[in-house]
Design a protein around this motif. Structure first.
Motif, PDB file in Angstrom:
ATOM      1  N   GLY A 104       0.787  -1.224   0.000  1.00 43.35           N
ATOM      2  CA  GLY A 104       0.000   0.000   0.000  1.00 43.35           C
ATOM      3  C   GLY A 104       0.816   1.269   0.000  1.00 43.35           C
ATOM      4  N   SER A 105       2.124   1.186   0.203  1.00 43.55           N
ATOM      5  CA  SER A 105       2.972   2.383   0.183  1.00 43.55           C
ATOM      6  C   SER A 105       3.066   2.925  -1.238  1.00 43.55           C
ATOM      7  N   LEU A 106       3.443   4.202  -1.345  1.00 49.85           N
ATOM      8  CA  LEU A 106       3.656   4.769  -2.682  1.00 49.85           C
ATOM      9  C   LEU A 106       4.757   4.018  -3.414  1.00 49.85           C
ATOM     10  N   VAL A 395       4.824  12.926  -1.758  1.00 53.83           N
ATOM     11  CA  VAL A 395       4.316  13.814  -2.806  1.00 53.83           C
ATOM     12  C   VAL A 395       3.321  14.739  -2.128  1.00 53.83           C
ATOM     13  N   ALA A 396       3.778  15.947  -1.822  1.00 62.73           N
ATOM     14  CA  ALA A 396       2.985  16.885  -1.021  1.00 62.73           C
ATOM     15  C   ALA A 396       2.377  17.948  -1.918  1.00 62.73           C
ATOM     16  N   GLY A 397       1.067  17.868  -2.077  1.00 61.92           N
ATOM     17  CA  GLY A 397       0.339  18.850  -2.876  1.00 61.92           C
ATOM     18  C   GLY A 397      -0.527  19.733  -2.004  1.00 61.92           C
ATOM     19  N   PRO A 398      -1.412  20.497  -2.617  1.00 64.82           N
ATOM     20  CA  PRO A 398      -2.259  21.415  -1.853  1.00 64.82           C
ATOM     21  C   PRO A 398      -3.051  20.744  -0.741  1.00 64.82           C
ATOM     22  N   VAL A 407       3.327  21.638  -5.715  1.00 64.23           N
ATOM     23  CA  VAL A 407       3.591  20.252  -5.354  1.00 64.23           C
ATOM     24  C   VAL A 407       5.083  20.104  -5.101  1.00 64.23           C
ATOM     25  N   SER A 408       5.433  19.500  -3.977  1.00 61.43           N
ATOM     26  CA  SER A 408       6.830  19.208  -3.659  1.00 61.43           C
ATOM     27  C   SER A 408       7.004  17.713  -3.468  1.00 61.43           C
ATOM     28  N   LEU A 409       8.093  17.186  -3.996  1.00 60.79           N
ATOM     29  CA  LEU A 409       8.405  15.769  -3.872  1.00 60.79           C
ATOM     30  C   LEU A 409       9.663  15.610  -3.033  1.00 60.79           C
ATOM     31  N   TYR A 410       9.597  14.732  -2.019  1.00 60.18           N
ATOM     32  CA  TYR A 410      10.715  14.515  -1.113  1.00 60.18           C
ATOM     33  C   TYR A 410      11.012  13.019  -1.030  1.00 60.18           C
ATOM     34  N   ARG A 425       2.400  11.218 -13.133  1.00 58.15           N
ATOM     35  CA  ARG A 425       0.929  11.345 -13.190  1.00 58.15           C
ATOM     36  C   ARG A 425       0.375  11.739 -11.827  1.00 58.15           C
ATOM     37  N   LEU A 426       0.924  11.153 -10.766  1.00 57.03           N
ATOM     38  CA  LEU A 426       0.458  11.467  -9.418  1.00 57.03           C
ATOM     39  C   LEU A 426       0.722  12.933  -9.091  1.00 57.03           C
ATOM     40  N   ALA A 427       1.918  13.428  -9.429  1.00 57.64           N
ATOM     41  CA  ALA A 427       2.252  14.821  -9.148  1.00 57.64           C
ATOM     42  C   ALA A 427       1.387  15.771  -9.964  1.00 57.64           C
ATOM     43  N   ALA A 428       1.161  15.438 -11.226  1.00 58.47           N
ATOM     44  CA  ALA A 428       0.323  16.293 -12.070  1.00 58.47           C
ATOM     45  C   ALA A 428      -1.112  16.339 -11.553  1.00 58.47           C
ATOM     46  N   ASP A 429      -1.614  15.194 -11.105  1.00 58.46           N
ATOM     47  CA  ASP A 429      -2.969  15.171 -10.529  1.00 58.46           C
ATOM     48  C   ASP A 429      -3.019  15.980  -9.237  1.00 58.46           C
ATOM     49  N   ALA A 430      -1.979  15.851  -8.398  1.00 55.30           N
ATOM     50  CA  ALA A 430      -1.944  16.570  -7.128  1.00 55.30           C
ATOM     51  C   ALA A 430      -1.919  18.074  -7.339  1.00 55.30           C
ATOM     52  N   LEU A 431      -1.282  18.521  -8.405  1.00 50.36           N
ATOM     53  CA  LEU A 431      -1.180  19.938  -8.683  1.00 50.36           C
ATOM     54  C   LEU A 431      -2.556  20.544  -8.921  1.00 50.36           C
ATOM     55  N   GLU A 432      -3.469  19.746  -9.426  1.00 49.13           N
ATOM     56  CA  GLU A 432      -4.802  20.234  -9.753  1.00 49.13           C
ATOM     57  C   GLU A 432      -5.749  20.171  -8.570  1.00 49.13           C
ATOM     58  N   GLY A 433      -5.319  19.549  -7.472  1.00 52.76           N
ATOM     59  CA  GLY A 433      -6.194  19.420  -6.319  1.00 52.76           C
ATOM     60  C   GLY A 433      -6.316  20.712  -5.526  1.00 52.76           C
ATOM     61  N   PRO A 434      -7.470  20.958  -4.917  1.00 52.91           N
ATOM     62  CA  PRO A 434      -7.640  22.149  -4.091  1.00 52.91           C
ATOM     63  C   PRO A 434      -6.986  21.983  -2.742  1.00 52.91           C
ATOM     64  N   PRO A 435      -6.631  23.067  -2.068  1.00 51.21           N
ATOM     65  CA  PRO A 435      -6.097  22.958  -0.702  1.00 51.21           C
ATOM     66  C   PRO A 435      -7.150  22.408   0.258  1.00 51.21           C
TER      67      PRO A 435
END
Length: 436
Positions: A104-106, A395-398, A407-410, A425-435
């Motif tokens: 289940g981890s990324l 993968v830290a998004g809004p 979005v920041s990736l660590y 794809r995950l980062a691009a999707d996260a960028l579109e998410g609302p805070p």
């Protein structure tokens, strides 16, 4: 600053912009945005691009490509002279199967998905690669329970491993000693530079623009317009860029970049722990007597010992390059807390060969004295330190930090190369998410 791509300013135009920007007093810079435009018809006039992606390692390239293919105007900023010059080019170049990571981890999910995506990408775009398979070996009876546990963990991630007896493993790799083994048929190797070059080509073909020698000094991301102060690393000139969104994929420097962005909560930035991994190759002629009965050895599979508990590594393994060359590593050399990710010493000390010999001879007892020679090293950006359970990708998004359009990736270490396409794809999707 070298600029690549067809949608933004030419090199000559950029030079004029940098010269004009350098003449503007720092406190007046925000009011002089017209001096620093790299704008295109695809974005509002006050913006230089829709999205700035910071970092052109394999994951940054994959994210920039993904966003460009989704129709967004993307500016890719890289401090180095070219793409993939740090972690992305200093690794084993292994296409991982997804065996080791918690269910289940990324890492588990993205590695399994990324493996299939990467093989398909390589086939479609003629990126050199080989699906060699990997032997995971137990070198003593005491290790058999750990071998069974690894097989169960892999199965939980949807990865099937084939159990092998000592004799069956010997048929595949006659020089390897073990009491039992597992075969991972979907593990392989890839030419990481060719993979990154193809990602970069597709990114620019989709309209993206790349600026090399472009070091992000600081920025402001709290409002609808994100502003980044960027220095030309070769000339020292500075320019302010404006975008609607930012992706921080700076790898070893992701935490430092994040800390420089006003408007991002400091509490959302995980700690950075640096682990250097050293590699050794075989001296010429070393394979001559390493096979059974002193015959020449020729390896056809990757060979991994069982992971070493508490070391944050997968053991000192044998990997192959696409020409059949043999290399061993990486080990785990923790850098001191607070070590500067921008001034890493990548030299490999010959003294580190001693523990390599002991670790390798557990499964390759015919390794002769003097066979190992220093090759290269890489550094893994980890989000957990020595003695702690292995960390996951972050993968830290809004939704995670509350800042829209960022979005920041660590902690993008292994299996980041294998996972690059679904990570994008995950980062691009996260960028579109609302805070939140």
């Amino acid at each position: 600053m070298r600029l690549h791509g067809s949608t933004a300013a030419t090199e000559q135009q950029l030079r004029r912009l940098l010269t004009a920007a350098a003449a503007v007093p720092q406190h007046q810079a925000p009011a002089q945005q017209q001096l620093r435009r790299l704008s295109t018809s695809a974005v509002p006039a006050e913006l230089d691009a829709d999205v700035a992606v910071i970092g052109a390692g394999v994951v940054g390239l994959a994210i920039a490509r993904e966003l460009a293919l989704r129709g967004r105007s993307v500016l890719l900023l890289e401090a180095a002279p070219s793409f993939g010059m740090e972690t992305s080019s200093r690794n084993s170049e292994v296409i991982h199967a997804g065996l080791y990571y918690p269910q289940g981890s990324l890492k588990a999910r993205l590695c399994v998905a990324g493996k299939e995506a990467l093989y398909a990408f390589c086939e479609q775009h003629s990126v050199p690669h080989k699906r060699l398979g990997k032997l995971l070996v137990a070198t003593s009876q005491a290790q058999l329970p750990a071998l069974d546990s690894l097989r169960a963990a892999a199965a939980a991630n949807g990865v099937q491993l084939q159990p092998l007896t000592r004799a069956q493993a010997g048929e595949l790799e006659p020089a390897v000693h073990c009491v039992a083994a597992l075969l991972s048929p979907t593990t392989g190797i890839v030419d990481s530079h060719s993979f990154m070059a193809e990602l970069h080509r597709q990114f620019e073909e989709a309209g993206g623009t790349t600026a090399f020698h472009a070091r992000v000094l600081r920025g402001s991301v709290g409002g609808p317009v994100k502003r980044l102060l960027v220095r030309d690393a070769s000339s020292g000139e500075e320019v302010e860029l404006a975008t609607a969104a930012v992706v921080n994929a700076a790898g070893l420097h992701a935490q430092a970049v994040a800390a420089s962005l006003q408007g991002l909560p400091a509490a959302s930035i995980p700690a950075l722990h640096l682990a250097k991994g050293n590699y050794f190759t075989l001296a010429p002629g070393s394979l001559a007597g390493m096979g059974p009965g002193g015959s020449p050895a020729r390896f056809r599979h990757l060979v991994y010992p069982l992971p070493e508990p508490g070391t944050a590594g997968l053991g000192t393994h044998l990997t192959l390059d696409l020409s059949g060359g043999v290399k061993f590593g990486p080990d785990v050399e923790w850098l001191p807390p607070g070590a500067d990710s921008g001034s890493i010493d990548y030299a490999v000390s010959p003294k580190r060969a001693e523990p390599f010999y002991a670790a390798i001879r557990a499964y390759l007892p015919s390794l002769p004295d003097g066979a190992l020679q220093p090759a290269y090293s890489g550094v893994r950006p980890k989000v957990v330190g020595l003695g702690q359970p292995a960390g996951d990708f972050v993968v830290a998004g809004p939704r995670q930090h509350g800042t829209a359009g960022l979005v920041s990736l660590y902690g993008i270490e292994s299996p980041g190369l294998t996972s690059a396409l679904p990570l994008a794809r995950l980062a691009a999707d996260a960028l579109e998410g609302p805070p939140t």
